[in-house]
Design a protein around this motif. Structure first.
Motif, PDB file in Angstrom:
ATOM      1  N   ILE A  10       0.992  -1.185   0.153  1.00  8.80           N
ATOM      2  CA  ILE A  10       0.015  -0.157   0.168  1.00  8.80           C
ATOM      3  C   ILE A  10       0.970   1.351   0.037  1.00  8.80           C
ATOM      4  CG2 ILE A  10      -0.025   0.094   2.440  1.00  8.80           C
ATOM      5  CD1 ILE A  10      -3.039   0.877   0.058  1.00  8.80           C
ATOM      6  N   ASP A  11       2.169   1.238   0.559  1.00 14.23           N
ATOM      7  CA  ASP A  11       3.123   2.310   0.662  1.00 14.23           C
ATOM      8  C   ASP A  11       3.724   2.650  -0.617  1.00 14.23           C
ATOM      9  OD1 ASP A  11       2.455   3.059   3.255  1.00 14.23           O
ATOM     10  OD2 ASP A  11       3.756   1.322   3.920  1.00 14.23           O
ATOM     11  N   THR A  12       3.501   1.756  -1.550  1.00 11.05           N
ATOM     12  CA  THR A  12       4.176   2.091  -2.976  1.00 11.05           C
ATOM     13  C   THR A  12       4.121   3.395  -3.601  1.00 11.05           C
ATOM     14  OG1 THR A  12       3.991  -0.318  -3.613  1.00 11.05           O
ATOM     15  CG2 THR A  12       4.267   1.201  -5.286  1.00 11.05           C
ATOM     16  N   ALA A  13       2.913   3.911  -3.469  1.00  4.97           N
ATOM     17  CA  ALA A  13       2.880   5.571  -3.889  1.00  4.97           C
ATOM     18  C   ALA A  13       3.604   6.420  -3.197  1.00  4.97           C
ATOM     19  CB  ALA A  13       1.379   5.800  -4.051  1.00  4.97           C
ATOM     20  N   TRP A  62       5.798  18.220   9.073  1.00  2.00           N
ATOM     21  CA  TRP A  62       4.502  17.490   9.717  1.00  2.00           C
ATOM     22  C   TRP A  62       3.532  17.150   8.689  1.00  2.00           C
ATOM     23  CZ3 TRP A  62       3.138  15.243  14.184  1.00  2.00           C
ATOM     24  CH2 TRP A  62       1.846  14.790  14.366  1.00  2.00           C
ATOM     25  N   VAL A  63       3.077  15.972   8.716  1.00  4.51           N
ATOM     26  CA  VAL A  63       2.077  15.603   7.629  1.00  4.51           C
ATOM     27  C   VAL A  63       0.937  15.124   8.211  1.00  4.51           C
ATOM     28  CG1 VAL A  63       1.537  13.823   5.638  1.00  4.51           C
ATOM     29  CG2 VAL A  63       3.816  14.815   5.854  1.00  4.51           C
ATOM     30  N   PRO A  64      -0.334  15.454   8.559  1.00  6.96           N
ATOM     31  CA  PRO A  64      -1.506  15.396   9.175  1.00  6.96           C
ATOM     32  C   PRO A  64      -1.653  13.885   8.910  1.00  6.96           C
ATOM     33  CG  PRO A  64      -1.738  17.373   8.186  1.00  6.96           C
ATOM     34  CD  PRO A  64      -0.405  16.963   7.715  1.00  6.96           C
ATOM     35  N   TRP A  65      -2.388  13.411   9.964  1.00  3.50           N
ATOM     36  CA  TRP A  65      -2.753  11.560   9.616  1.00  3.50           C
ATOM     37  C   TRP A  65      -3.588  11.493   8.593  1.00  3.50           C
ATOM     38  CZ3 TRP A  65      -2.318   6.934  10.444  1.00  3.50           C
ATOM     39  CH2 TRP A  65      -3.603   5.847  10.041  1.00  3.50           C
ATOM     40  N   ARG A  66      -3.030  10.759   7.662  1.00  6.56           N
ATOM     41  CA  ARG A  66      -3.897  10.055   6.669  1.00  6.56           C
ATOM     42  C   ARG A  66      -3.852   8.601   6.607  1.00  6.56           C
ATOM     43  NH1 ARG A  66      -6.883  12.121   2.509  1.00  6.56           N
ATOM     44  NH2 ARG A  66      -5.826  14.256   2.587  1.00  6.56           N
ATOM     45  N   ARG A  67      -4.676   7.878   6.462  1.00  3.66           N
ATOM     46  CA  ARG A  67      -4.404   6.233   6.193  1.00  3.66           C
ATOM     47  C   ARG A  67      -3.552   6.147   5.100  1.00  3.66           C
ATOM     48  NH1 ARG A  67      -9.393   2.094   4.970  1.00  3.66           N
ATOM     49  NH2 ARG A  67      -9.215   3.362   2.914  1.00  3.66           N
ATOM     50  N   PRO A  68      -2.557   5.028   4.988  1.00  2.55           N
ATOM     51  CA  PRO A  68      -1.692   4.964   3.943  1.00  2.55           C
ATOM     52  C   PRO A  68      -2.377   4.622   2.809  1.00  2.55           C
ATOM     53  CG  PRO A  68      -0.959   3.596   6.111  1.00  2.55           C
ATOM     54  CD  PRO A  68      -2.440   4.383   6.330  1.00  2.55           C
ATOM     55  N   GLY A  69      -1.858   5.076   1.589  1.00  6.30           N
ATOM     56  CA  GLY A  69      -2.661   4.809   0.315  1.00  6.30           C
ATOM     57  C   GLY A  69      -2.170   5.958  -0.681  1.00  6.30           C
ATOM     58  N   PHE A  70      -2.685   6.218  -1.891  1.00  6.90           N
ATOM     59  CA  PHE A  70      -2.440   6.898  -2.959  1.00  6.90           C
ATOM     60  C   PHE A  70      -2.385   8.407  -2.470  1.00  6.90           C
ATOM     61  CE2 PHE A  70      -2.265   8.612  -7.124  1.00  6.90           C
ATOM     62  CZ  PHE A  70      -1.328   7.686  -7.852  1.00  6.90           C
ATOM     63  N   GLN A  71      -3.511   8.903  -1.859  1.00  7.21           N
ATOM     64  CA  GLN A  71      -3.268  10.282  -1.391  1.00  7.21           C
ATOM     65  C   GLN A  71      -2.311  10.670  -0.450  1.00  7.21           C
ATOM     66  OE1 GLN A  71      -5.796  12.516  -2.667  1.00  7.21           O
ATOM     67  NE2 GLN A  71      -4.178  13.803  -1.672  1.00  7.21           N
TER      68      GLN A  71
END
Length: 688
Positions: free
Chosen positions: A116-119, A160-169
């Motif tokens: 899922i972390d490929t992006a 800092w990167v706000p929480w986001r579920r791992p994925g393309f976004q």
């Protein structure tokens, strides 16, 4: 940004360098947890169709562990295709569809499935990228004022990167922040971990370590000394602690196996004991873990015992049952609060982590490795909570986000792809006399069928040799088998051996009474010492092992098997064999007696009656074979053939044949109180 190199389409031009970086980062638990994080490298390879150059990315694939990553664990993708996916990205509500699209970006044959972390790796304009889950980094990522802390600690070098579920976004977000902050070397992912990048592998690794060590140093220099509050529970002394753990573990394992049978792991490291001794541990434990890797293994929160460490045992057992029932209700309510019509079904409501102040942590999983790693992850979580509380306030991601991770369809798909459990998966077997002959063969067979095996033998070296062999075969050096030394005639040693088995795996499910010996003498030549020795080892020894393990089986409440390796001689009267035959007859009747007594607890008790097991047998090698050969008037090296020729099947019985019988008995779920002959057919020993 890519490195222009030549090479075959199937091998990364910097593959060795990438794997070296992965191993260096993954081998230090301060940098990332087991199987957590990923690394990547971009370069130019050869297109096997056109022969021209093509930009590629090599990245750790789904699953696997950085510390032990191999080339086979890398996914290789074409960057032009991967980056083109941004043009067809349907938005965050459908971003899971992008994982399937990664398959159309793969280059060449073989390789691991993209994660899922490929992006995150592919969309970043950097030749090398590391994504890691260091305790210090997650401490900042889960601090209530994480953004301000990140700026204070790192300035403009880390964003800092706000929480986001791992994925393309998330990959798009990080790429945009990297472009907007050209001085940045990496970022802190809210609630999750860190990512770093560099133009060379060495630079990327150095930047990852800079972020991790800088966070560590800041927490150490500026953090409160007692972030978990004052001590409210004393730690039990080691011997008392392990005694209490052994008393509690079987029942806890049984409770945590209400939905699916589990194997256990016990941890009483200083960080666990200190956390459980402090005033804030109930509050923090209830908040649960945060990093997705953590709570996928540990569940949303642990079960925490609220009794005093030295409370009476019966009182503690009652309280554990109450807390477990409440946990299951709360977990089901958590599922109902967040489940949608298309959510995967609830997988089970039992805790994966049970915390007992003064004693330690009990973690559970489908096998020993999973149970051990769950415990390791909760230690990571304790370290994270300590760091966050030291410099701020621990604030994990919201419950709804945890549910989105735990019941993510992509994670469910991983579970569906897992191989079907082996027949004895999550079973714990204890085999006496397991260092040689029938016992060793039985240990091997049970391990091959998925069981964790406790190899008990008077000869510890022999038991350790078999345990080491099983560890190598299972590729699990710490999780497949343990060796314990025991003289089965000693009540104290039997109790200690069973205690060690419980502390190793959480309990016992399958007991094989195999320890034995034989002295072949006529009635007049049989001394009282001969008689006592054989009855002590086989009759008394089997009784002691069965009694002590029955306590565990009943405490677990999951049923189980006790199997006696008896003998054809338990029913067949032969010459010069009075002590051995009588001892074996004693064992045979123990089978019937215990089957009648333990049936109400779901425990099956059965026996195997072998005959003529010469090859690999410690009994035959110790003089019994020479004596039997003399009795029958055949050369000792032909004794196996002699036994075979007097049977109906004319086949020699080997230790592996007896082991097969043991395994088959575990599958006869409705059979108890019986004996199965493994003798190639000896009519005089037919059971009537």
């Amino acid at each position: 940004m890519t490195e222009h190199v030549t090479g075959s389409p199937g091998h990364a031009p910097g593959e060795g360098e990438l794997l070296e970086r992965a191993h260096a980062l993954g081998s230090d638990p301060r940098n990332t947890n087991y199987a957590g994080g990923n690394v990547s490298a971009k370069g130019v390879g050869r297109d096997p169709v056109t022969g021209g150059d093509v930009e590629l990315m090599w990245v750790k694939g789904s699953g696997g562990d950085l510390g032990t990553l191999t080339a086979a664990g890398l996914a290789v993708l074409r960057l032009d295709r991967l980056r083109a996916l941004a043009g067809v990205y349907p938005g965050v509500e459908r971003e899971d569809e992008m994982v399937a699209a990664f398959d159309y970006c793969l280059h060449g044959k073989g390789g691991a499935a993209p994660s899922i972390d490929t992006a995150m790796h592919g969309l970043l304009d950097a030749a090398h990228v590391d994504h890691l889950h260091p305790d210090s980094g997650i401490a900042i990522a889960t601090a209530a004022d994480g953004p301000a802390l990140t700026e204070r600690i790192f300035g403009d070098r880390v964003v800092w990167v706000p929480w986001r579920r791992p994925g393309f976004q998330l990959g798009l977000d990080i790429a945009a922040l990297r472009a907007a902050n050209p001085r940045a070397i990496g970022c802190v992912l809210g609630g999750h971990g860190i990512t770093a990048w560099g133009s060379t592998s060495a630079e990327c690794q150095a930047r990852s370590l800079e972020i991790i060590r800088t966070a560590e140093q800041y927490i150490s220099a500026h953090g409160r000394q007692d972030p978990f509050g004052p001590v409210i529970h004393r730690q039990l002394p080691e011997i008392s602690r392990h005694d209490r753990a052994a008393e509690l573990f079987p029942m806890i394992r049984g409770l945590c196996s209400t939905d699916t049978r589990q194997v256990g792991h016990y941890t009483d490291t200083p960080e666990v004991l200190d956390f459980l001794s402090r005033a804030e541990h109930p509050r923090l434990a209830a908040l649960g873990t945060s990093c997705p890797d953590h709570f996928l293994r540990t569940k949303i929160a642990p079960l925490v015992l609220d009794s005093a460490p030295d409370a009476p045992l019966e009182e503690v057992l009652v309280r554990l049952r109450e807390l477990h029932a409440a946990y299951r209700v709360d977990y089901a309510a958590y599922y109902q609060r967040h489940a949608r019509p298309d959510s995967p079904p609830m997988r089970g409501a039992d805790p994966a982590i049970v915390l007992v102040p003064g004693v330690g942590m009990f973690s559970f999983g489908r096998d020993k490795q999973t149970a051990r790693v769950a415990g390791e992850f909760y230690v990571n979580a304790i370290n994270v909570m300590r760091g966050a509380e030291a410099v701020s306030r621990y604030e994990p991601i919201p419950e709804a986000e945890k549910f989105r991770i735990e019941y993510w369809e992509l994670e469910e798909a991983k579970l569906r792809r897992m191989p079907k459990p082996a027949p004895l998966a999550a079973r714990v077997a204890l085999v006496t006399g397991g260092g040689s002959g029938i016992g060793a063969a039985t240990a091997r067979r049970l391990a091959a069928e998925g069981a964790c095996v406790v190899i008990a033998d008077r000869d510890l070296g022999a038991a350790e040799k078999v345990a080491a062999e099983l560890a190598v075969k299972a590729l699990k050096p710490h999780d497949a088998a343990v060796a314990v030394q025991v003289d089965v005639t000693s009540e104290e040693q039997v109790q200690e051996a069973v205690r060690q088995a419980v502390l190793a795996f959480g309990g016992v499910d399958l007991v094989v009474n195999n320890a034995g010996l034989s002295l072949s003498r006529s009635l007049l030549e049989t001394s009282v010492a001969d008689w006592d020795l054989q009855h002590d080892v086989m009759a008394r020894g089997s009784f002691l092992i069965s009694r002590e393990t029955a306590r565990i089986l009943m405490a677990q409440g999951m049923g189980g098997d006790i199997i006696y390796i008896s003998s054809k001689n338990s029913v067949f009267a032969g010459p010069n064999n009075v002590a051995y035959g009588a001892a074996k007859a004693d064992q045979a009747h123990q089978v019937r007696l215990l089957a009648a007594e333990l049936g109400e607890h779901g425990v099956r008790v059965n026996g195997i009656n072998p005959d003529g097991v010469v090859r690999g047998s410690g009994i035959f090698a110790s003089g019994w074979g020479a004596n039997r050969a003399a009795v029958y008037g055949v050369p000792e090296d032909r004794l196996g053939d002699f036994y075979a020729q007097r049977t109906l099947l004319k086949r020699e019985v080997l230790p592996e044949d007896v082991a097969n019988g043991v395994f088959e008995l575990t599958r006869l779920t409705h059979t108890t109180g019986t004996h199965i002959p493994v003798d190639s057919g000896v009519t005089a020993a037919f059971l009537r």
